[in-house]
Design an enzyme around this catalytic site. Structure first.
Site, PDB file in Angstrom:
ATOM      1  N   SER A 159       0.893  -1.618  -0.077  1.00 58.44           N
ATOM      2  CA  SER A 159      -0.050  -0.315   0.307  1.00 58.44           C
ATOM      3  C   SER A 159       0.753   1.019  -0.285  1.00 58.44           C
ATOM      4  O   SER A 159       0.148   2.499  -0.150  1.00 58.44           O
ATOM      5  CB  SER A 159      -0.693  -0.094   1.420  1.00 58.44           C
ATOM      6  OG  SER A 159       0.217   0.096   2.342  1.00 58.44           O
TER       7      SER A 159
ATOM      8  N   LYS B  58       0.239   4.857   6.715  1.00 55.94           N
ATOM      9  CA  LYS B  58      -0.047   5.175   5.725  1.00 55.94           C
ATOM     10  C   LYS B  58       0.672   7.289   5.934  1.00 55.94           C
ATOM     11  O   LYS B  58       1.719   8.044   6.857  1.00 55.94           O
ATOM     12  CB  LYS B  58      -1.773   5.653   5.572  1.00 55.94           C
ATOM     13  CG  LYS B  58      -2.300   4.637   5.656  1.00 55.94           C
ATOM     14  CD  LYS B  58      -1.893   3.588   5.238  1.00 55.94           C
ATOM     15  CE  LYS B  58      -3.000   2.314   4.872  1.00 55.94           C
ATOM     16  NZ  LYS B  58      -2.856   1.993   3.443  1.00 55.94           N
TER      17      LYS B  58
END
Length: 248
Positions: free
Chosen positions: A68, A139
Site C-alpha cells: 500500500s 499511511k
C-alpha cells in the site's frame, strides 16, 4: 598427644565449618554466570529488555506487510518509527508518513485472543521480527485538522485548501484517487492515504463509517523516519510535505 591430634582434626575440618557461614545473595548468581551459555543467555535477556524499552519509548521497528505504500516502502522493509516526533507539542504534518493504531477508525475493536500469544506477538512485533498488529497501519498524511481536501480537480489532482497537491511519491501509473471525495478534516484528526493508491485501503474506504475515515491524532504511534532493513535500502525517508496549502 591427644590434644594435638584433636587440633589437627579440627584444622582439617575447618573448610566444613565454613559451609555454615552465610553467603552473599550474589554469590550464587556469580557462580551460575560462570557457564558461557548462561552468560550468553543472561546477556541476551538484558539486550532484549533494553531493546523493548527503546522500542516502547523512542524508536520502534515495524515490518511492512503490504504494497500500500509503494514505491516509498516495499513489502519486507523494516522501518524505524520515531516515537518522539510528536511527543513534545509537535503534530503530524501533511506529507508525513505515520504509523497509527486504527482501532475505532479503520477497524473495530479486536476480539480478545490468547493473552500469552498476544504478548509474544507484541514483543516480536516491537522488535521488528513479526508483522505488526492487525490494528496498526502506515499511511501518508494528506490532510490535517481544518483542511478542505478535494479529489479531483480538472487536472486530476487532489486539492488541499484550494491548492493542487504535488505528489511525486505516488506509485507510477496510479492516479491520486479514482474515488471522488470532498471532506473537511475535523480538528484533532488526520486524513491519510497510501502512496500506492490502487492497492491502499485508507481514509477513502471508510467515508461512510463512523468517524468517516479520520484518524485521531492521539492514535498516531509515531513518524516513519528511516528504513532500517534491508541494508540495500538503508536511509531516511524523503520528506513528502508537498501537499498544498499552509502547513498544518
Amino acid at each position: 598427644m591427644d590434644t594435638e591430634a584433636e587440633l589437627t582434626q579440627r584444622g582439617h575440618s575447618s573448610p566444613e565449618q565454613g559451609e555454615g557461614r552465610p553467603r552473599s545473595a550474589f554469590s550464587g548468581l556469580r557462580a551460575s554466570l560462570r557457564s558461557p551459555w548462561r552468560r550468553a543467555g543472561a546477556l541476551g535477556v538484558v539486550c532484549t529488555v533494553f531493546l523493548l524499552l527503546i522500542s516502547n519509548f523512542v524508536v520502534q521497528p515495524f515490518l511492512i506487510p503490504s504494497r500500500s505504500m509503494e514505491p516509498t516502502l516495499k513489502v519486507g522493509d523494516r522501518i524505524l518509527v520515531n516515537k518522539l516526533a510528536y511527543r513534545f507539542g509537535a503534530t503530524p504534518q501533511r506529507g508525513d508518513v505515520v504509523v497509527f493504531d486504527g482501532t475505532g477508525s479503520f477497524v473495530r475493536e479486536p476480539a480478545r485472543g490468547n493473552p500469552v500469544g498476544d504478548a509474544l506477538h507484541g514483543a516480536a512485533s516491537a522488535l521488528g521480527l513479526a508483522e505488526p498488529s492487525d490494528t496498526d497501519f502506515v499511511k501518508r498524511v494528506v490532510g490535517v485538522g481544518g483542511d478542505d481536501v478535494v479529489c479531483c480537480d480538472t487536472g486530476g489532482r487532489i486539492r488541499v485548501n484550494g491548492v493542487p497537491v504535488a505528489e511525486p511519491y505516488l506509485y507510477p501509473g496510479d492516479t491520486p484517487s479514482e474515488v471522488p471525495f470532498r471532506i473537511v478534516v475535523p480538528l484533532g484528526t488526520l486524513w491519510v492515504m497510501g502512496d500506492h493508491r490502487s492497492q491502499s485501503r485508507d481514509s477513502r474506504d471508510h467515508l461512510g463509517e463512523p468517524g468517516g475515515g479520520m484518524v485521531p491524532v492521539e492514535k498516531v504511534i509515531g513518524r516513519a523516519d528511516w528504513i532500517g532493513w534491508p541494508a540495500s535500502r538503508w536511509g531516511s525517508l524523503p520528506a513528502g510535505a508537498a501537499a498544498g496549502g499552509p502547513r498544518g
